[in-house]
Design an enzyme around this catalytic site. Sequence first.
Site, PDB file in Angstrom:
ATOM      1  NE  ARG A  83      42.244  41.364  41.259  1.00 35.04           N
ATOM      2  CZ  ARG A  83      43.282  41.595  41.403  1.00 35.04           C
ATOM      3  NH1 ARG A  83      43.886  41.714  42.300  1.00 35.04           N
ATOM      4  NH2 ARG A  83      43.865  42.340  40.219  1.00 35.04           N
ATOM      5  CE  LYS A 101      50.363  46.811  42.935  1.00 33.21           C
ATOM      6  NZ  LYS A 101      50.927  45.939  41.826  1.00 33.21           N
ATOM      7  CG  ASP A 174      44.596  44.792  43.739  1.00 37.14           C
ATOM      8  OD1 ASP A 174      45.183  44.711  42.698  1.00 37.14           O
ATOM      9  OD2 ASP A 174      45.403  44.265  44.784  1.00 37.14           O
ATOM     10  CG  ASP A 196      49.734  47.911  38.366  1.00 37.70           C
ATOM     11  OD1 ASP A 196      50.464  47.952  37.519  1.00 37.70           O
ATOM     12  OD2 ASP A 196      49.614  47.207  39.491  1.00 37.70           O
ATOM     13  CG  ASP A 197      45.138  44.900  39.165  1.00 37.64           C
ATOM     14  OD1 ASP A 197      46.108  44.443  39.816  1.00 37.64           O
ATOM     15  OD2 ASP A 197      44.357  45.932  39.712  1.00 37.64           O
ATOM     16  CG  ASN A 338      50.915  38.032  43.218  1.00 36.85           C
ATOM     17  OD1 ASN A 338      51.632  37.368  42.973  1.00 36.85           O
ATOM     18  ND2 ASN A 338      50.522  39.092  42.211  1.00 36.85           N
ATOM     19  CG  ASN A 382      54.364  41.776  40.768  1.00 33.67           C
ATOM     20  OD1 ASN A 382      54.006  42.871  40.636  1.00 33.67           O
ATOM     21  ND2 ASN A 382      53.770  40.724  41.669  1.00 33.67           N
TER      22      ASN A 382
HETATM   23  N1  LIG Z   1      51.554  38.854  38.691  1.00 33.11           N
HETATM   24  C1  LIG Z   1      51.100  40.211  38.599  1.00 33.11           C
HETATM   25  O1  LIG Z   1      51.627  41.083  38.138  1.00 33.11           O
HETATM   26  C2  LIG Z   1      49.472  40.072  38.804  1.00 33.11           C
HETATM   27  C3  LIG Z   1      48.801  39.120  39.182  1.00 33.11           C
HETATM   28  N2  LIG Z   1      47.419  39.084  39.258  1.00 33.11           N
HETATM   29  C4  LIG Z   1      46.825  37.994  40.071  1.00 33.11           C
HETATM   30  O2  LIG Z   1      46.163  37.412  39.025  1.00 33.11           O
HETATM   31  C5  LIG Z   1      44.844  36.812  39.913  1.00 33.11           C
HETATM   32  C6  LIG Z   1      43.673  37.306  39.297  1.00 33.11           C
HETATM   33  O3  LIG Z   1      43.492  38.639  39.039  1.00 33.11           O
HETATM   34  P1  LIG Z   1      42.363  39.417  38.114  1.00 33.11           P
HETATM   35  O4  LIG Z   1      42.690  38.714  36.719  1.00 33.11           O
HETATM   36  O5  LIG Z   1      42.363  40.733  38.173  1.00 33.11           O
HETATM   37  O6  LIG Z   1      41.140  38.820  38.829  1.00 33.11           O
HETATM   38  P2  LIG Z   1      39.502  38.629  37.857  1.00 33.11           P
HETATM   39  O7  LIG Z   1      38.777  38.388  39.171  1.00 33.11           O
HETATM   40  O8  LIG Z   1      39.427  39.829  37.182  1.00 33.11           O
HETATM   41  O9  LIG Z   1      39.915  37.245  37.101  1.00 33.11           O
HETATM   42  C7  LIG Z   1      39.710  35.982  37.935  1.00 33.11           C
HETATM   43  C8  LIG Z   1      39.374  35.007  36.804  1.00 33.11           C
HETATM   44  O10 LIG Z   1      39.975  33.671  37.209  1.00 33.11           O
HETATM   45  C9  LIG Z   1      38.527  32.868  36.928  1.00 33.11           C
HETATM   46  N3  LIG Z   1      38.419  31.953  38.035  1.00 33.11           N
HETATM   47  C10 LIG Z   1      38.371  31.933  39.211  1.00 33.11           C
HETATM   48  N4  LIG Z   1      38.116  30.745  39.844  1.00 33.11           N
HETATM   49  C11 LIG Z   1      38.519  29.700  38.927  1.00 33.11           C
HETATM   50  C12 LIG Z   1      38.532  28.411  38.891  1.00 33.11           C
HETATM   51  N5  LIG Z   1      38.419  27.558  39.747  1.00 33.11           N
HETATM   52  N6  LIG Z   1      38.775  27.931  37.560  1.00 33.11           N
HETATM   53  C13 LIG Z   1      39.119  28.574  36.575  1.00 33.11           C
HETATM   54  N7  LIG Z   1      39.035  29.812  36.375  1.00 33.11           N
HETATM   55  C14 LIG Z   1      38.879  30.388  37.638  1.00 33.11           C
HETATM   56  C15 LIG Z   1      37.414  33.910  36.918  1.00 33.11           C
HETATM   57  O11 LIG Z   1      36.456  33.274  36.171  1.00 33.11           O
HETATM   58  P3  LIG Z   1      34.996  33.930  35.990  1.00 33.11           P
HETATM   59  O12 LIG Z   1      35.371  34.855  35.124  1.00 33.11           O
HETATM   60  O13 LIG Z   1      34.021  32.655  35.365  1.00 33.11           O
HETATM   61  O14 LIG Z   1      34.641  34.552  37.247  1.00 33.11           O
HETATM   62  C16 LIG Z   1      38.261  34.819  36.129  1.00 33.11           C
HETATM   63  O15 LIG Z   1      37.762  34.884  35.006  1.00 33.11           O
HETATM   64  C17 LIG Z   1      45.109  37.515  41.229  1.00 33.11           C
HETATM   65  O16 LIG Z   1      45.538  36.254  42.130  1.00 33.11           O
HETATM   66  C18 LIG Z   1      46.102  38.532  41.244  1.00 33.11           C
HETATM   67  O17 LIG Z   1      46.589  38.532  42.315  1.00 33.11           O
HETATM   68  C19 LIG Z   1      46.791  40.414  39.036  1.00 33.11           C
HETATM   69  C20 LIG Z   1      47.542  41.436  38.363  1.00 33.11           C
HETATM   70  C21 LIG Z   1      48.951  41.321  38.227  1.00 33.11           C
HETATM   71  C1  LIG Z   2      50.368  42.327  41.359  1.00 36.92           C
HETATM   72  C2  LIG Z   2      49.200  42.986  41.556  1.00 36.92           C
HETATM   73  O1  LIG Z   2      48.674  44.087  41.048  1.00 36.92           O
HETATM   74  C3  LIG Z   2      48.196  41.828  41.705  1.00 36.92           C
HETATM   75  O2  LIG Z   2      48.369  40.875  42.190  1.00 36.92           O
HETATM   76  O3  LIG Z   2      46.877  42.579  42.049  1.00 36.92           O
HETATM   77 MG   LIG Z   3      46.768  44.729  41.700  1.00 34.17          MG
END
Ligand SMILES: NC(=O)C1=CN([C@@H]2O[C@H](COP(=O)(O)OP(=O)(O)OC[C@H]3O[C@@H](n4cnc5c(N)ncnc54)[C@H](OP(=O)(O)O)[C@@H]3O)[C@@H](O)[C@H]2O)C=CC1
Ligand SMILES: CC(=O)C(=O)O
Ligand SMILES: [Mg+2]
Length: 482
Positions: A83, A101, A174, A196-197, A338, A382
Amino acid sequence: MFLMDLQERNERLFYKLMIDNVEELLPVVYTPTVGEACQKYGSIFRRSQGLYISLKDKGRVLEVLRNWPEKSIQVIVVTDGERILGLGDLGCQGMGIPVGKLALYTALGGVRPSACLPITIDVGTNNEELLNDEFYIGLRQKRATGQEYTELLDEFMVAVKQNYGQKVLVQFEDFANHNAFTLLEKYKATHLVFNDDIQGTAAVVLAGLMAGLKFAGGTLADHTFLFFGAGEAGTGIAELVALEISMQSKTSQEEARKNIWLVDSKGLIVSSRKDSIQPFKKLYAHEHEPVKDLLSAIKDIKPTALIGSAGVGQSFTKEVIEAMSSINKRPIILALSNPTSKSECTAEQAYSWSQGRAIFGSGSPFDPVKYNDKLFVPAQANNAYIFPGFGLGVVTSGAIRVKDDMVLAAAEALAEQVTAEHFDKGLIYPPFSSIRKISANIAARVAVKAYDLGLASHLPRPKDLVKYAESCMYSPIYRSYR
Ligand SMILES: NC(=O)C1=CN([C@@H]2O[C@H](COP(=O)(O)OP(=O)(O)OC[C@H]3O[C@@H](n4cnc5c(N)ncnc54)[C@H](OP(=O)(O)O)[C@@H]3O)[C@@H](O)[C@H]2O)C=CC1
Ligand SMILES: CC(=O)C(=O)O
Ligand SMILES: [Mg+2]
């Protein structure tokens, strides 16, 4: 590509350039450009920047680790590439993320470059495009799962401890959520691990919320939170916010969770879905009618804060932001996904659709926006604000475990560094230009917690932990040999 070459050719100059021009270069070494670099990693590949451990190394992972030329490692960032940001499964090409990172660990947090080790575990990829790409650099097979996956990861974790001792910080990055939560849970009692996530993102968002409230008024307990995305980031943040609310208002975490709602790909998480959802979502399956889409959820729940972490670009539509703005005088809108293409909305959209009222932050950077003659500087929400300082605090105190209290301490330390002047411009974080000072303060607070919890092994405890953290930070200076 130029920066990758410079890092290889003249590491000191690379870090000098990074530190002196952090706001300009962060979007290259980090999101959004690092995402594109990972997508094209096979065709821009020149030489290995980190260590690859593949299924084929099973049984001799320790031997492979010992091939890394540096022996004194303090921080490992490891991914299995499933991911990568919001770009999905990039297999072995996810290596750009641990490399990026760790460049931030050094430039932003002052951990010595030679003490940083980027690792990618290659268990295959389910990305058909990459499997058919002649320049793909990893194993050409579908991802290993189940016992085969678990055994390789276990051999890796055991080998890391055997080779580097128990004070090496392993940052999981990730991984897909079906492995991320399990790995963190499994190794947090025996290893120094940090996701981290889940944890870093939770700390940065909590810090932004606390800083915003310091100036906008009210407490966390007055707010209703709606998350769009219920994965690592969404539920990680939700849990830390609930923990902070429970501590501030002396209620149970269970009570605090009642004002926190999450939407996943199937709609609002409600009690009737409890039997069919993953364990990490269950705590938020509140009593409510099923709701399919985000806009209807907003109208029903009436959140004061909307936090996007679904990796779905442009999902905060005009209607969504207008609905948030009709409910709230100052709607909190965080578009965390992101890279930029996955951002829930742009800064310009958030400010113009809310008529300049949104308290906004985004995972990837946006330029300042002029709206009605006022210049808004969007915050970059972030985890890069947290992990470099957090890691510095952990390694300089010689902590042997990571605890939630240390993550909370990092969030508090970051929030405290936001001033009224920052907030007036639109910022809920201090600017990245002062990140080394920010990181030293975060490191000190994390270290204080580690000492208080009896988890720090660097003794005696330094008197001034901020000064101590600063004194440990790597600086890219040329030494005089005369
Ligand atoms: N700004 C920052 O510091 C960070 C940003 N992020 C960003 O956050 C995003 C998600 O990361 P992460 O949480 O690890 O990913 P995950 O895969 O763990 O979670 C994604 C979530 O989004 C849901 N989802 C996907 N598609 C849809 C949709 N069409 N409608 C509604 N919900 C949806 C999924 O649903 P379901 O569970 O049903 O599959 C799941 O619950 C990434 O883009 C990542 O880059 C992550 C970490 C840090
Ligand atoms: C920022 C970060 O860790 C992510 O988007 O996965
Ligand atoms: Mg990350």
